[in-house]
Scaffold this active site. Sequence first.
Site, PDB file in Angstrom:
ATOM      1  N   HIS A 155      11.955  -3.647  -5.406  1.00 35.70           N
ATOM      2  CA  HIS A 155      12.234  -2.283  -4.936  1.00 35.70           C
ATOM      3  C   HIS A 155      13.605  -1.936  -5.510  1.00 35.70           C
ATOM      4  CE1 HIS A 155      10.256  -0.125  -1.527  1.00 35.70           C
ATOM      5  NE2 HIS A 155      11.360   0.587  -1.502  1.00 35.70           N
ATOM      6  N   ASP A 180       0.836  -1.206   0.000  1.00 34.47           N
ATOM      7  CA  ASP A 180       0.000   0.000   0.000  1.00 34.47           C
ATOM      8  C   ASP A 180       0.870   1.255   0.000  1.00 34.47           C
ATOM      9  OD1 ASP A 180       1.064  -0.404   2.479  1.00 34.47           O
ATOM     10  OD2 ASP A 180      -0.803  -0.178   3.595  1.00 34.47           O
ATOM     11  N   GLU A 181       1.704   1.369  -1.014  1.00 33.55           N
ATOM     12  CA  GLU A 181       2.614   2.508  -1.114  1.00 33.55           C
ATOM     13  C   GLU A 181       2.746   2.898  -2.584  1.00 33.55           C
ATOM     14  OE1 GLU A 181       5.718   2.195   1.639  1.00 33.55           O
ATOM     15  OE2 GLU A 181       6.454   4.203   1.260  1.00 33.55           O
ATOM     16  N   GLU A 206      13.946  -4.647  -1.260  1.00 36.37           N
ATOM     17  CA  GLU A 206      14.048  -3.395  -0.509  1.00 36.37           C
ATOM     18  C   GLU A 206      15.128  -3.454   0.572  1.00 36.37           C
ATOM     19  OE1 GLU A 206      10.461  -2.593   1.706  1.00 36.37           O
ATOM     20  OE2 GLU A 206      10.977  -0.471   1.871  1.00 36.37           O
ATOM     21  N   TRP A 230      16.493  12.989  -0.867  1.00 41.09           N
ATOM     22  CA  TRP A 230      15.169  12.761  -1.465  1.00 41.09           C
ATOM     23  C   TRP A 230      14.791  14.039  -2.232  1.00 41.09           C
ATOM     24  CZ3 TRP A 230      16.914   9.276   1.780  1.00 41.09           C
ATOM     25  CH2 TRP A 230      16.394   7.994   1.737  1.00 41.09           C
TER      26      TRP A 230
END
Length: 787
Positions: free
Chosen positions: A676, A366-367, A655, A431
């Site tokens: 990921h 859910d991302e 990930e 980021w």
Amino acid sequence: MSQTEAFTVSGTSARWIRPGEQGTQLGPRAAYLTRTTIDLDEVPPRAVIRATALGLYELHVNGQLVTQAGLYRPGWTDTTRRVQYQEYEVTGLLRPGTNVIGAELAPGWHGGRIGTDRGNFQRLTPPELLLVAESEPGHSGVELLAATGEGWEWSASDITESDLYDGEIADRRQRPAGWDSPDAADLGRWERMELSAGTAGLVVPQTGPTVEETATFPVKDVRWLDDGTAVVDTGRNETGFVRVVVDAPAGTRVTVSYGELTDVDGHVYTENLRSARCRDVFRCAGGDPEELAPRFSFRSFRYAQISGLPGPGALVRAERAVIGTELERTGWFDCSDPLLNDIYAAILTSTRANFLEVPTDCPQRDERLGWMGDALLFTPLAAYTYDVHGLMSKWFDDVLDARTARGLFTDIAPRPPGRVMFRDREGAPAWADAGVVLPWLIYQRYGDRAVLTQMYPAMITWLRAVHADNPDGIWRHGRGRDYGDWVPAGPDTSHDLFGTCWLYHSTRVAAQVAGVLGAGDTAWLEERAGVVRDAFSARFLDAATGRVTAPEPVGSPAAARRFAPSVAPETQTGYILPLVFGLVEGEVAARCGERLAELVEKAGRRLETGFIGSAYLLDALAAAGQTALAGELLRRSEFPSLGYMISRGATSIWERWDGLQPGGGPACPTMNSFNHYALGSMFRWAIEGVCGLRQAPGAPGFGAFTFAPVVPAGLDWASFRFASPRGEIRVRWDRSGPDTVDGEVTVPGSATCILAGTVPAGDRVLTLAGGGAGQLGPGTHQVRWQR
Ligand code: BGC
């Protein structure tokens, strides 16, 4: 472009529409159908439809699906800011007499759960449609054929729930047959659509590539479990869905659930999907064998579990549909080590899976969001294997749209509508910095100056704010959610040190952008970079010993909570970033490189880095002359390494280094994606280091490149073929003897190749035969390095 221009024909403007009052009967996540009819005396010489939606739409004309397998129009943007429209030529589908134009709409990225907190749905109203059909050029110029407005009607679709995370619920018996065809008999009662507000944002033509069904292939294996469920193994963890053909009585309830792994009893493992259900439920229409597949939902998986069928005979066929952005393949890596080739295959899979509309972190739980740090790290590798120019240029608009009220870059673009925690918060080091670093990368790789013009004002706003908050040059304040070197295999790195390195790097990159654009900020940027550099040296660096340490290192609550309980004053990443960003040079850099190698040695010849440190670890080691160690880490198959993932059956990148724990099962399910790409970023060095292809500085679009391989011990040959903007580049080397490496390079027209004078090969250094470093023009050249 404003929406009135593109959606106005002969003075009539199309209007946004949605189901009228009775539309409230539709569940909050239902799909619905809408249609109108037009009468034509004759088919115009050319007819086009332009369409967009708040939600996802499929376009139908006279019983034909116009959007083909493109189930995900109009794409993903922050619809409060911008929505894309598409144009389709439909001439061949029209006919004299009555014609039907129809659309099916579903919530998708606009109205579903994407980016929302658990259980919190965005959409309070059904999806909306904006569409115009026109003929051109008619006898009297462009003519309006149809436009959304009053007069359109809607009816429920068979899909009562549709969500990208959760999947679909559909009752195939309820699909109105022939709803999109002028020949349909009685369609029953359809309700009126009403005018709606649409978006106050821009309505722009789609310029980037679209999401398509990029491949379909048979599944590898189907196993029937004792409880009557069939578990399908598709062989790879890719994004899309399974298309099953079943022969079952009307009303049979078939459930298809998805997972990246299977659990001990053979069912799909779903815990790591968190709240995303990734499950489709169908009621069969019965009669002939029928195809069951979601229409507006996807997920990443290797396994699918089918339950509810009366028996094996009811499963006629299962095939896997792969979906993703249609990206042109541009790179092919190959070498004598099957492990590296398998890692590369996993990298390709994770690229396809996650460059879906925008660069995302993961495609299953859910991302599935446009995390900018992940993109910053991985795009340099992705751009060697796929043409990501169009996708990234479009995403830069999303990055601009996602900025805070102060105009600051954030962590995620498009901005997730529901997550309160991200609302108007500036982004974190590495980021938010994607807003500076990635436009520069795209300019370098594709030679496109327009992305610099597009992003430069926002870069400067960002950097002015960060420097204003941190006048002494140490990035302490305004670090947003401050992730640091996310998911490290060792202790966390000081976030002051980490942030300061990024501030230096972004400032230097922006200075280069300013130089290219002839903008006036160059001197200020250079001066600030100097301040950061001095502050870094004063606080963290002992130039005499080459030690980089952070006094009183502090991490972040987010990292501490999840995986990095301790922060160390001295870490591998603490050396890697200063080395690759040029904060240390010459003798000092050599000492730092030695110390980095010592730390790797001390850790058991293992990396201890996270997302960020890992991406640059091999560059840093190689730049410091530690090429043998870099080669060894690339080819390692024990934990933690990319090779370890492969040794545990991975077909995509994980990930976490410990996604499957050494000697055990899946790590903590709250953060454990098996598709990921971020940790895969270090594989860029297989191309730039091992194959030795590197863009020369100051040569945007690959006008010049170097061929400077690093030959790791035990590797016999390596090659990389790359469709550069200047034409095809090929590099290859073969170890033709203990002290000889034979190279071959193809230089495209109008490009130049600079040959390495020396090549490290295991523990030796070989020299270019003929002496000196050569410069090669177009053509294919054989070269030799020897003792
Ligand atoms: C995502 C990452 C992302 C991170 C922020 C995670 O939930 O999956 O890939 O970069 O949050 O640190």
